[in-house]
Design an enzyme around this catalytic site. Sequence first.
Site, mmCIF file in Angstrom:
data_model
loop_
_atom_site.group_PDB
_atom_site.id
_atom_site.type_symbol
_atom_site.label_atom_id
_atom_site.label_comp_id
_atom_site.label_asym_id
_atom_site.label_seq_id
_atom_site.Cartn_x
_atom_site.Cartn_y
_atom_site.Cartn_z
ATOM 1 N N ASN A 80 53.730 50.428 84.198
ATOM 2 C CA ASN A 80 53.142 50.884 82.945
ATOM 3 C C ASN A 80 52.776 52.360 82.938
ATOM 4 O O ASN A 80 52.147 52.838 82.003
ATOM 5 C CB ASN A 80 51.883 50.068 82.618
ATOM 6 C CG ASN A 80 52.189 48.586 82.520
ATOM 7 O OD1 ASN A 80 51.929 47.849 83.446
ATOM 8 N ND2 ASN A 80 52.804 48.192 81.416
ATOM 9 N N MET A 89 50.069 56.749 80.608
ATOM 10 C CA MET A 89 49.849 55.327 80.790
ATOM 11 C C MET A 89 49.993 54.642 79.434
ATOM 12 O O MET A 89 49.474 55.106 78.431
ATOM 13 C CB MET A 89 48.453 55.093 81.327
ATOM 14 C CG MET A 89 48.215 53.657 81.707
ATOM 15 S SD MET A 89 46.789 53.537 82.746
ATOM 16 C CE MET A 89 47.194 52.095 83.711
ATOM 17 N N CYS A 90 50.727 53.551 79.438
ATOM 18 C CA CYS A 90 50.920 52.822 78.193
ATOM 19 C C CYS A 90 49.844 51.759 78.053
ATOM 20 O O CYS A 90 49.882 50.749 78.730
ATOM 21 C CB CYS A 90 52.299 52.179 78.168
ATOM 22 S SG CYS A 90 52.468 50.951 76.895
ATOM 23 N N LEU A 91 48.894 52.029 77.205
ATOM 24 C CA LEU A 91 47.853 51.030 76.925
ATOM 25 C C LEU A 91 47.950 50.689 75.443
ATOM 26 O O LEU A 91 47.916 51.574 74.600
ATOM 27 C CB LEU A 91 46.465 51.597 77.203
ATOM 28 C CG LEU A 91 46.056 51.777 78.650
ATOM 29 C CD1 LEU A 91 44.651 52.314 78.718
ATOM 30 C CD2 LEU A 91 46.159 50.484 79.407
#
Lengths: 154, 535
Positions: A80, A89-91
């Site tokens: 991620n 960061m993929c949140l």
Amino acid sequence: MATAQRRITKEYADIQKKPLDGMRISLPSEADIHQWQILIDGPRGSPYEGGVFNLHLSLPTEYPFKPPTLSFKTKIYHPNVTNDDKGSMCLGMLRADEWKPSSKVEAVLSFAQGLLLEPQPDDAVEGGIAREYKENKKEFVKNAKAWTKQYAKK
Amino acid sequence: MTAQSVDTFVLAFSDPALNEAEPQRARVNVSVSFELFNNNHVQTLSTNQAGGDVEGLLFVPDLDTSDSCFNASMRYVPSNVTRIGDLPTEQYYYLGLAPWFSAACTKSYLAAARRVAGLDGLIVYIPNNSTGTPPPISDGTWNLNDGGQWKSENKYPVYAIPGVDGAIIMEQLAQYSGNASSPKEQNILTQEQLDPMDYVRIYTTFGLNGGSSLPTLWAFLLIVLAIVLFIIGLTSLSMHYYQRRNRRALERRIQTGEVDLETLGTRLRVPQEAINNLPTFIYVPNESKPMDTNKPVQPPLQAPSESVAAASSTPDHTLWEQPTCPICLDDFIPHETTVRSLPCHHIYHPACIDPFLLDNSSLCPVCKAKVVPQEQNAYTYEPVTNAMVRYERRARRMRLAREMRRAQTGRFGMQGGESSGRFANLRRACGRDRRISSAPSAGPTTSQIEMVEVGNRAVSSPVAALNHEGSAMQTRPPTDTNMRREWMRRRMSALVGRQPTIEEAEAERQARMPRCESSPKTVVHSLEANANSHV
């Protein structure tokens, strides 16, 4: 934006008063409260255990109406986190249309910590790592440990 | 255009001045007359105005008798040669023939030819020259010592033929001038049994090349270009029209409340008047008993609309669960802080929530519920874009497919709006898709009713089709609009060879086994029940 300043100051004070486990938060520049530096210990039980990861949190001037951005300054082998200079960061909760102003930085950081413990390969930005995580977990753990040793030494 | 060949022959024709109904015109047989055909031995000295054919009756331009060239030309030009005066004055073009023996006299001939109306060109030759080909254009022979100015002065083409040919033609030109001293004409008229009044003259045509093929190529390219441009223009125009129509349609549906703008990924904002209509109260902690002083402290700037007034007249403090403002994270001070309550009973400092609603969103920052009911149209939003049209169409298709699957599997007794909401939540949690249909469950709105109806139709049509035919593909389009649409969709996917989606495959598999315990009839029935319960 006074609202943003006030809210960020408050959140920063709260988080210093009651620090999150395995995290040290500081301001790289006292003058700019919008840029936070976070050191996260690799969670116990994860392949990142023993490493320290340097994260950078940037809070926009429209905060809390616009979401903050979180990036890894330390290279990390994780499905991620983009494997480039940015280390974005993929949140899900940080996406513009998912972000709620009532969400706090604390929640964002906890979520990031949780992601270290349990990556979400279905929501990956690094497809190769995600595939490895799903199909060959042993290899993934090996690689992640190697990277942690190489880049995230204490 | 350069000349490729030159054909000189004798032509017999009736007098155009007689105005006969059918003017006679015939080439006189070579055996009794004369013809000279020259191919590849022509030089083009000047190409002025040489458009189309260059042809005409041959004559020798008249020089002024005072001109010194007049006497000089006597050596080359017989006295009874065909002059312009020997030719009919109408219906024909003329070609001049002149010997090129000195620059000065050539200029005189050029000037003399220039005076002739209907001149199609001038043929020159160098007398006493026995070579079969005239000198090339670059040769000094053709230099008139004026820097080529003569070419622009004389607006007609000038061709050079070999000197031998020129001499022969000049000699023949004396035989066919119509004068009494040119006996050949009379011979031909009697031999060919023609009208004694007819003309018999020498006629010359030039075969042009090069230039003629180039314009056709250009014309061809231009035509192709025009067609391409036309097609592009037409496509663009029709596309613009189509998109515009779709945008208008969506705009209308938004206005009627059929489509929820928030589901289109658009960020709506709330205008100041609508914000002013949201009630404000003095904060009272949740656990304390409601006090009688709980009336709005800040009367809204404008008189609240009836619905808002009805909602705010009885503020239910037990629904206020937050002790802090979620935006600035400051605690509310009981009995002191003014709070603004949204319809979802989440409360904020007016100073915090107002700018948010004004500039960012029309949803509650905590629960994302709508702040203003759509029916009030109390939103400011960007004009409908093509992206929104596409997005709405995709969302509708997904919703339809989902409805179809649910109806086909039948057993999952999910309710329409609720389940789509659940799907949306799932997707949102995964962060994989944008909000596709986060339809708020605020009672059965028109869109929800429509949705159920659409689902009903979409499901019942394939089932009905399968009942009749027993196969997935009908060959003739059904008459009903919706059934036809479904039939078209299937045909298209068959043509394109698209793999059926999971739900379609499942639907077909189910439909192919009508002896399954869930017969199509019950499916339709249960769906109707669903729809009814939902409505």
